[in-house]
Design an enzyme around this catalytic site. Sequence first.
Site, short mmCIF file in Angstrom:
data_model
loop_
_atom_site.label_atom_id
_atom_site.label_comp_id
_atom_site.label_asym_id
_atom_site.label_seq_id
_atom_site.Cartn_x
_atom_site.Cartn_y
_atom_site.Cartn_z
N LYS A 153 1.11 -1.25 -0.48
CA LYS A 153 -0.59 -0.07 0.16
C LYS A 153 1.28 1.51 -0.24
CE LYS A 153 -3.51 -1.67 2.58
NZ LYS A 153 -5.13 -1.82 1.59
N GLY A 211 -10.28 -2.88 8.74
CA GLY A 211 -11.06 -3.21 10.46
C GLY A 211 -11.56 -2.69 11.22
N GLY A 216 -14.31 -5.28 5.96
CA GLY A 216 -14.63 -6.00 6.94
C GLY A 216 -15.33 -7.46 6.65
#
Lengths: 201, 301
Positions: B88, B160, B221
């Site tokens: 990332k 998260g 999620g």
Amino acid sequence: MTDAPVIGVLALQGDVREHLIALAAADAVARPVRRPEELAEVDGLVIPGGESTTISKLAVLFGVMEPLRARVHAGMPVYGTCAGMIMLADKILDPRSGQETVGGIDMIVRRNAFGRQNESFEAAVDVRGIDGDPVEGVFIRAPWVESVGAGAEVLAEHDGHIVAVRQGNALATSFHPELTGDHRVHSLFVDMVHAKRATES
Amino acid sequence: MSTIENQTPETGTARVKRGMAEQLKGGVIMDVVTPEQAKIAEDAGAVAVMALERVPADIRKDGGVARMSDPDMIEGIIEAVSIPVMAKSRIGHFVEAQVLQSLGVDYIDESEVLTPADEVNHSDKWAFTTPFVCGATNLGEALRRIAEGAAMIRSKGEAGTGNVVEAVRHLRQIKAEIAKLRGCDNNELYAAAKELRAPYELVREVAELGKLPVVLFSAGGVATPADAALMRQLGAEGVFVGSGIFKSGDPAKRAAAIVKATTFYDDPKIIADASRNLGEAMVGINCDTLPEAERYANRGW
């Protein structure tokens, strides 16, 4: 076509959709195959591009590896691109531990031989048995063939490395014709399926 | 046979960038923070790993500025596995992206999970050989990222949290807007492009294809096999799983179970079997109690 062959695409993981489209464009009836009973109903099978370690694991886990080996051994036409080529190799030079292949072509492949994604490339490739212009070769973290046995015929090379091979009813390419919209390699495979069916009828 | 022309191999083309994502379809991409975790992910059947310093759940807990990971750590993971490795960069931080490209990562995620470096501009992704994946909450956002050169899109969800509700919302939103475009006639596409704040050519392409011109995954999620299968049934071509695996009780088992459920997303018996005895799932966060400032999905524009 009333007599179009039914060709499956092993749909455990990878660019299944693109192969289904290419096969349909080459006048085959194309369908995804994930289970042994689905495998039993097809005249030929494409093993798509994807992650060879993932496809191999899922094939063992869901019980298609053994039936697939049996059918390839019995002469079912099969075509593998990239990860599919690795699956059709009798031997992988650098397998992950426990990575199994279907086999079918007497060759040794090297995974990711052309490098990581930054080295992925496009290049024109002359393929034996494909008339007209060279095929647009799309090579993505592609393998190459280190060596072939006596029974396997080399159909194409790039930069001195073997990138397309045929042995009997098994065909394999390092590159991805399914990503190009040029369906000549798929047509070649569909012809192989027709020929196989002709010998059986 | 024919004359040898155009024999110089061309790298970094849109076709090899987008084609790379096509090879990941039907698969699970897992967040990992160590080479050991990367091996567990590979053994479980992940199609790729996302190398990062902290999983999103820990970024939430720790607070502060979240940045690109240490090159040593990324290289350690590249060494450890043979599957593709992603990493990332912060939104708009094109130098982090340049560094990631130089390290040889296979895909760069310009990610809202890290703290944005630019509140106006995303990175010009056409300038790179390494392909990019970007998050989106709706079709317009997805098309703006593709216009900037993204070769793969993931619906954002809310990373998260272990709560799939935002992933569902964003994927449904994108799919619904694509379906709406399908119903537009040519006259309406210009206004649609204006509404979506996206280039007309891309809007028209989506209207014709009935899908994005690049692969669409879901993220943010997913914590259980059923979550992964849900996203696939809703139209995601694969899933990213972040904190859901290595914040759970038995990561190896859960990782393998999510892979199975992603492949057989339409077979409830297999999903049921995959869901048995997985141990503790990660503790989730209810998104409606999440303060606005802690919603990562709002980052990026």
